[in-house]
Enzyme design. Structure first.
Site, PDB file in Angstrom:
ATOM      1  N   ASN A   7     -77.542   8.050  -5.226  1.00  0.00           N
ATOM      2  CA  ASN A   7     -77.725   8.302  -6.504  1.00  0.00           C
ATOM      3  C   ASN A   7     -79.470   8.849  -6.555  1.00  0.00           C
ATOM      4  O   ASN A   7     -80.363   7.776  -6.427  1.00  0.00           O
ATOM      5  CB  ASN A   7     -77.308   7.225  -7.531  1.00  0.00           C
ATOM      6  CG  ASN A   7     -77.817   7.274  -8.968  1.00  0.00           C
ATOM      7  OD1 ASN A   7     -78.605   8.650  -9.531  1.00  0.00           O
ATOM      8  ND2 ASN A   7     -77.358   6.445  -9.512  1.00  0.00           N
ATOM      9  N   LYS A  14     -81.049   5.894  -4.584  1.00  0.00           N
ATOM     10  CA  LYS A  14     -80.154   4.516  -4.297  1.00  0.00           C
ATOM     11  C   LYS A  14     -79.091   5.053  -3.570  1.00  0.00           C
ATOM     12  O   LYS A  14     -78.511   6.050  -3.677  1.00  0.00           O
ATOM     13  CB  LYS A  14     -79.658   4.123  -5.769  1.00  0.00           C
ATOM     14  CG  LYS A  14     -80.600   3.733  -6.813  1.00  0.00           C
ATOM     15  CD  LYS A  14     -80.171   2.999  -8.080  1.00  0.00           C
ATOM     16  CE  LYS A  14     -81.021   2.726  -8.962  1.00  0.00           C
ATOM     17  NZ  LYS A  14     -80.621   3.068 -10.367  1.00  0.00           N
ATOM     18  N   ARG A  92     -73.695  11.289  -7.033  1.00  0.00           N
ATOM     19  CA  ARG A  92     -73.697  11.292  -8.722  1.00  0.00           C
ATOM     20  C   ARG A  92     -74.660  12.251  -9.175  1.00  0.00           C
ATOM     21  O   ARG A  92     -75.740  12.285  -8.776  1.00  0.00           O
ATOM     22  CB  ARG A  92     -74.401   9.958  -9.130  1.00  0.00           C
ATOM     23  CG  ARG A  92     -74.465   9.794 -10.610  1.00  0.00           C
ATOM     24  CD  ARG A  92     -75.529   9.039 -10.986  1.00  0.00           C
ATOM     25  NE  ARG A  92     -75.299   8.934 -12.533  1.00  0.00           N
ATOM     26  CZ  ARG A  92     -76.370   8.604 -13.344  1.00  0.00           C
ATOM     27  NH1 ARG A  92     -77.615   8.367 -12.654  1.00  0.00           N
ATOM     28  NH2 ARG A  92     -76.388   8.748 -14.744  1.00  0.00           N
ATOM     29  N   HIS A 181     -71.837   8.687 -18.564  1.00  0.00           N
ATOM     30  CA  HIS A 181     -71.129   7.290 -18.111  1.00  0.00           C
ATOM     31  C   HIS A 181     -69.634   7.689 -17.711  1.00  0.00           C
ATOM     32  O   HIS A 181     -68.996   6.504 -17.841  1.00  0.00           O
ATOM     33  CB  HIS A 181     -71.146   6.008 -19.194  1.00  0.00           C
ATOM     34  CG  HIS A 181     -72.424   5.648 -19.235  1.00  0.00           C
ATOM     35  ND1 HIS A 181     -72.986   5.246 -20.623  1.00  0.00           N
ATOM     36  CD2 HIS A 181     -73.462   5.426 -18.672  1.00  0.00           C
ATOM     37  CE1 HIS A 181     -74.272   4.883 -20.718  1.00  0.00           C
ATOM     38  NE2 HIS A 181     -74.651   5.029 -19.206  1.00  0.00           N
ATOM     39  N   LEU A 210     -72.222  -0.985 -22.154  1.00  0.00           N
ATOM     40  CA  LEU A 210     -73.357  -1.375 -22.593  1.00  0.00           C
ATOM     41  C   LEU A 210     -74.537  -1.849 -21.620  1.00  0.00           C
ATOM     42  O   LEU A 210     -74.436  -3.053 -21.138  1.00  0.00           O
ATOM     43  CB  LEU A 210     -73.072  -2.734 -23.800  1.00  0.00           C
ATOM     44  CG  LEU A 210     -72.058  -2.377 -24.816  1.00  0.00           C
ATOM     45  CD1 LEU A 210     -71.913  -3.611 -25.604  1.00  0.00           C
ATOM     46  CD2 LEU A 210     -72.167  -1.151 -25.454  1.00  0.00           C
ATOM     47  N   ARG A 242     -84.150   3.811 -26.028  1.00  0.00           N
ATOM     48  CA  ARG A 242     -83.858   5.289 -26.757  1.00  0.00           C
ATOM     49  C   ARG A 242     -83.342   4.857 -28.160  1.00  0.00           C
ATOM     50  O   ARG A 242     -82.589   3.912 -28.330  1.00  0.00           O
ATOM     51  CB  ARG A 242     -82.523   5.992 -25.827  1.00  0.00           C
ATOM     52  CG  ARG A 242     -82.824   6.404 -24.658  1.00  0.00           C
ATOM     53  CD  ARG A 242     -81.733   7.277 -24.128  1.00  0.00           C
ATOM     54  NE  ARG A 242     -81.935   7.335 -22.537  1.00  0.00           N
ATOM     55  CZ  ARG A 242     -80.846   7.150 -21.538  1.00  0.00           C
ATOM     56  NH1 ARG A 242     -79.808   6.607 -22.156  1.00  0.00           N
ATOM     57  NH2 ARG A 242     -81.218   6.836 -20.432  1.00  0.00           N
ATOM     58  N   ARG A 286     -81.957  -9.835 -22.330  1.00  0.00           N
ATOM     59  CA  ARG A 286     -82.216 -11.243 -21.896  1.00  0.00           C
ATOM     60  C   ARG A 286     -83.460 -11.684 -22.734  1.00  0.00           C
ATOM     61  O   ARG A 286     -83.110 -12.838 -23.511  1.00  0.00           O
ATOM     62  CB  ARG A 286     -82.327 -11.321 -20.812  1.00  0.00           C
ATOM     63  CG  ARG A 286     -80.964 -11.261 -19.940  1.00  0.00           C
ATOM     64  CD  ARG A 286     -81.316 -11.105 -18.427  1.00  0.00           C
ATOM     65  NE  ARG A 286     -81.775  -9.706 -18.024  1.00  0.00           N
ATOM     66  CZ  ARG A 286     -81.788  -8.806 -16.744  1.00  0.00           C
ATOM     67  NH1 ARG A 286     -81.188  -9.539 -15.930  1.00  0.00           N
ATOM     68  NH2 ARG A 286     -82.127  -8.027 -16.910  1.00  0.00           N
ATOM     69  N   GLY A 332     -74.563  -3.814 -17.835  1.00  0.00           N
ATOM     70  CA  GLY A 332     -75.323  -4.976 -17.808  1.00  0.00           C
ATOM     71  C   GLY A 332     -75.172  -6.026 -19.126  1.00  0.00           C
ATOM     72  O   GLY A 332     -74.758  -7.203 -18.937  1.00  0.00           O
ATOM     73  N   GLY A 334     -72.645  -5.389 -21.434  1.00  0.00           N
ATOM     74  CA  GLY A 334     -71.278  -5.894 -21.782  1.00  0.00           C
ATOM     75  C   GLY A 334     -70.490  -6.770 -20.850  1.00  0.00           C
ATOM     76  O   GLY A 334     -69.633  -7.417 -21.270  1.00  0.00           O
ATOM     77  N   ASN A 336     -72.315  -9.050 -19.350  1.00  0.00           N
ATOM     78  CA  ASN A 336     -73.060 -10.584 -19.068  1.00  0.00           C
ATOM     79  C   ASN A 336     -73.439 -11.257 -20.506  1.00  0.00           C
ATOM     80  O   ASN A 336     -73.932 -12.347 -20.434  1.00  0.00           O
ATOM     81  CB  ASN A 336     -74.270 -10.240 -18.538  1.00  0.00           C
ATOM     82  CG  ASN A 336     -74.207 -10.063 -16.876  1.00  0.00           C
ATOM     83  OD1 ASN A 336     -73.355 -10.672 -16.326  1.00  0.00           O
ATOM     84  ND2 ASN A 336     -74.615  -8.759 -16.518  1.00  0.00           N
ATOM     85  N   GLU A 388     -69.366   2.137 -10.502  1.00  0.00           N
ATOM     86  CA  GLU A 388     -69.319   3.822 -10.491  1.00  0.00           C
ATOM     87  C   GLU A 388     -69.317   4.196  -9.199  1.00  0.00           C
ATOM     88  O   GLU A 388     -68.904   5.241  -8.670  1.00  0.00           O
ATOM     89  CB  GLU A 388     -70.529   4.248 -11.181  1.00  0.00           C
ATOM     90  CG  GLU A 388     -70.469   3.931 -12.707  1.00  0.00           C
ATOM     91  CD  GLU A 388     -71.773   3.855 -13.448  1.00  0.00           C
ATOM     92  OE1 GLU A 388     -72.351   2.694 -13.476  1.00  0.00           O
ATOM     93  OE2 GLU A 388     -72.031   4.752 -14.083  1.00  0.00           O
TER      94      GLU A 388
END
Ligand code: ADP
Length: 409
Positions: A7, A14, A92, A181, A210, A242, A286, A332, A334, A336, A388
């Protein structure tokens, strides 16, 4: 077969190396600050090998990929003996426009089509093209596959993907909703079907991805029929930084009053808005949840706006699908945040949604697929950690297998 998943971003790369025989993740990591100074973080996941994290000069993506291959094959940190063990690379790619409805083997024609997609994603696609070139330079004629974030959404009908602006902007410039996504939605909807023990082709699903970037998709019988992001990943839900949906005339108002250029305006909407802009504290949920608990009213308001807008989109997709079998949470937030899930789901009592509060409260920070529906819930409520990279690796494997069969025949 071992597949390297890449990616590439404008200053990052990555990677994950996956053994497809067992779908085991062998190593992962990322190169950062490419073209600035450079660092490499590498984590072997098999054997007793140590992790690696060093600042190393990475002037170009070619240098970054060279460093990755070196790491993967190094006696101290590596998980393979030589580069020849890597059978293929899966990339990706953010935007495939209307040219790509599914993943493809990279060849000259595909590269030209990717170049033509650059105006649709000027910030992302050039970096991903650079990543493909780097693999060609460093890994020779290894098969490479491009997997698109937009591909899954190409099944949307025109009534969902067209904007109500003069039609010629679609005909001449391909201005329309594309959605993003897509690889995440493919993974979680297939997983949901497996969890429910029903064919995907029989299910009406709403999936909430999310994360830093957030979107929702309505998936009918395995095909996307609507999604909240658009031509770009800016619209839909408010996100970390955003703005999400906004009256486009606001741009004109602010640009006139403050003398912003269009690039400055878009920078504000992409990087300074959303949860960060509303709270003035952080884009990270968080931090927002913690600050709200300590009494910060603007953080509480930012969270309320997020969960309210998310519920509105989910509700509109219940109408689009004319019913829903399961609502899925992933990425992340959704995966956690029991609190964010509960707040969104509190809007769906009328549908007969019932949350198992204990299962929901316990569901964070792990890799399991979890059913958080309460007894008798009319809609299944599922938390499914997305993967993914695995979807990219699976597509790469399938395309390379097909290529080998073709060559044999
Ligand atoms: P990306 O879009 O970058 O892939 P992720 O899916 O990794 O993003 O999601 C990152 C976001 O997840 C963070 O910004 C953070 O807000 C949120 N997140 C992670 N862990 C938690 C948690 N325990 N509670 C609430 N939010 C969390």
């Amino acid at each position: 077969m071992k597949v390297l998943v890449i990616n590439a971003g404008s200053s990052s790369l990555k990677y994950q190396l996956i053994d497809m025989k067992t779908e085991t993740l062998l190593a992962k990591g990322h190169c950062g600050r490419i073209g600035i100074d450079g660092y490499l973080k590498h984590k072997p996941l098999v054997g007793e090998k140590p992790c690696y994290y060093e600042n190393i000069p990475l002037p170009t993506h070619d240098d970054a990929l060279k460093a990755v291959v070196h790491m993967l094959t190094s006696p101290e940190y590596g998980v393979i003996e030589s580069m020849s063990e890597i059978a293929a690379v899966g990339h990706r790619v953010l935007h495939g426009g209307e040219a790509f409805t599914s993943s493809v083997l990279v060849n000259d024609e595909v590269m030209q089509a990717l170049e033509r997609c650059i105006p649709l994603a000027p910030l992302h696609n050039p970096a991903q093209i650079t990543g493909i070139h780097a693999c060609t330079h460093i890994m020779g004629d290894i098969p490479q596959v491009a997997v698109f974030d937009t591909g899954f959404h190409q099944t949307m009908p025109p009534r969902a993907f067209l904007y109500a602006i003069p039609y010629e902007y679609y005909e001449n410039d391909q201005i329309r909703r594309y959605g993003f996504h897509g690889t995440s939605y493919r993974y979680v909807t297939a997983a949901a079907a497996e969890m429910l023990g029903r064919p995907l082709e029989s299910l009406k699903l709403i999936s909430c991805h999310l994360g830093n970037g957030s979107s929702v998709a309505a998936v009918e019988y395995g095909k996307c029929i609507d999604t909240s992001m658009g031509l770009t990943p800016l619209p839909g839900l408010p996100m970390g930084t955003r703005c999400g949906d906004i009256d486009s005339a606001v741009l004109q108002f602010l640009m006139k009053k403050y003398g912003y250029t269009i690039d400055e305006m878009l920078h504000i909407l992409n990087k300074k808005s959303g949860m960060l802009g509303l709270s003035g504290v952080s884009p990270d949920f968080r931090d927002l949840l913690h600050a709200a608990e300590e009494g910060d009213t603007r953080c509480r308001l930012a969270l309320d706006i997020f969960t309210y807008q998310a519920a509105k989109v989910v509700g509109s997709y219940v109408a689009a699908l004319n019913g829903v079998d399961a609502i899925i949470f992933t990425a992340g937030i959704g995966e956690n945040s029991p609190q964010v899930r509960a707040e969104i789901l509190s809007h769906f009592g009328y549908l007969g949604c019932c949350v198992n509060e204990e299962a929901n409260a316990q569901c964070y920070g792990h890799d399991h697929w979890t059913d958080i529906s309460g007894p008798g819930s009319a809609v299944k409520l599922l938390v499914i950690p997305t993967n993914e990279e695995l979807v990219i690796a699976r597509d790469t494997r399938d395309i390379v297998h097909a290529l080998r069969r073709q060559k044999k025949a």
